[in-house]
Design a protein around this motif. Structure first.
Motif, short mmCIF file in Angstrom:
data_model
loop_
_atom_site.label_atom_id
_atom_site.label_comp_id
_atom_site.label_asym_id
_atom_site.label_seq_id
_atom_site.Cartn_x
_atom_site.Cartn_y
_atom_site.Cartn_z
N GLU A 41 38.33 -21.83 -29.14
CA GLU A 41 37.11 -22.09 -29.93
C GLU A 41 37.36 -21.84 -31.41
OE1 GLU A 41 32.43 -20.76 -30.32
OE2 GLU A 41 33.63 -19.98 -28.66
N LYS A 54 29.15 -29.78 -37.72
CA LYS A 54 28.40 -28.57 -37.40
C LYS A 54 29.20 -27.70 -36.42
CE LYS A 54 24.39 -30.05 -39.20
NZ LYS A 54 24.20 -29.75 -40.57
N LYS A 55 28.90 -26.41 -36.41
CA LYS A 55 29.55 -25.50 -35.47
C LYS A 55 29.39 -25.95 -34.03
CE LYS A 55 29.52 -21.09 -37.90
NZ LYS A 55 29.02 -19.71 -37.89
N ARG A 56 28.23 -26.53 -33.73
CA ARG A 56 27.95 -26.93 -32.35
C ARG A 56 28.95 -27.95 -31.82
NH1 ARG A 56 25.33 -31.91 -32.44
NH2 ARG A 56 24.39 -32.41 -34.44
N HIS A 57 29.59 -28.71 -32.72
CA HIS A 57 30.58 -29.69 -32.29
C HIS A 57 31.80 -29.02 -31.65
CE1 HIS A 57 28.32 -32.41 -34.97
NE2 HIS A 57 28.70 -33.32 -34.10
N VAL A 59 31.97 -26.93 -29.35
CA VAL A 59 31.86 -26.72 -27.91
C VAL A 59 31.98 -28.03 -27.12
CG1 VAL A 59 30.48 -24.62 -28.18
CG2 VAL A 59 29.33 -26.81 -27.86
#
Length: 166
Positions: A41, A54-57, A59
């Motif tokens: 990660e 974005k950070k969400r990408h 995952v």
């Protein structure tokens, strides 16, 4: 070393695109997905930061991302792979290596090292001074990124095999 995005693929002649789609696309796509999907990660966050996602990408698996995000990730991987090449780093001091990085590459390096904007804004040549407080973190991050991209596939692609046939 090469990176393919949908726009670069669409610039190829139809016949060449068809040949690549039939004979090479599956293995290149699989190698790129396997490489990205198996990253920790932390490394994914570094790539997403560099790709301005974005950070969400971080995952998502590569194949779960939309076309634009995949293209940005693959371009980020290719740019950082070039910047943190083992051969490029060989035989130069740390400040020289940092001077060769673009502003965005250096910013990504400092983010990967867990440093703040305050450290980033200091003169990068301070890294050659043993008393520099952020020196060890940056050197460790450089070595991590050099090692990481040493194992990247020769050809990176953001193009799904079925997209070559469209």
């Amino acid at each position: 070393m090469t990176a393919f995005t949908v726009s670069s693929m669409q610039n190829l002649p139809v016949g060449l695109r068809s040949v690549i789609g039939k004979h090479f696309a599956d293995s290149r796509w699989k190698a790129t997905c396997d490489y990205f999907n198996n990253l920790s990660e932390r490394y994914r966050l570094t790539l997403c930061f560099h790709a301005q996602l974005k950070k969400r990408h971080s995952v998502f698996r590569l194949e779960e991302m939309d076309t634009e995000a995949r293209g940005r990730i693959v371009c980020a991987m290719d740019e950082l792979r070039s910047a943190f090449s083992r051969l490029r780093k060989q035989g130069v001091n740390h400040s020289t290596f940092l001077s060769w990085l673009s502003l965005s590459e250096r910013r990504t390096l400092f983010m990967h090292a867990g440093l703040s904007e305050a450290e980033f804004n200091q003169p990068y040549w301070r890294i050659d001074d043993e008393s520099c407080q952020w020196r060890d973190k940056v050197i460790k991050a450089i070595n991590e990124l050099v090692s990481l991209f040493n194992y990247a596939p020769e050809i990176l692609t953001a193009v799904k095999p079925e997209d070559y046939l469209n």
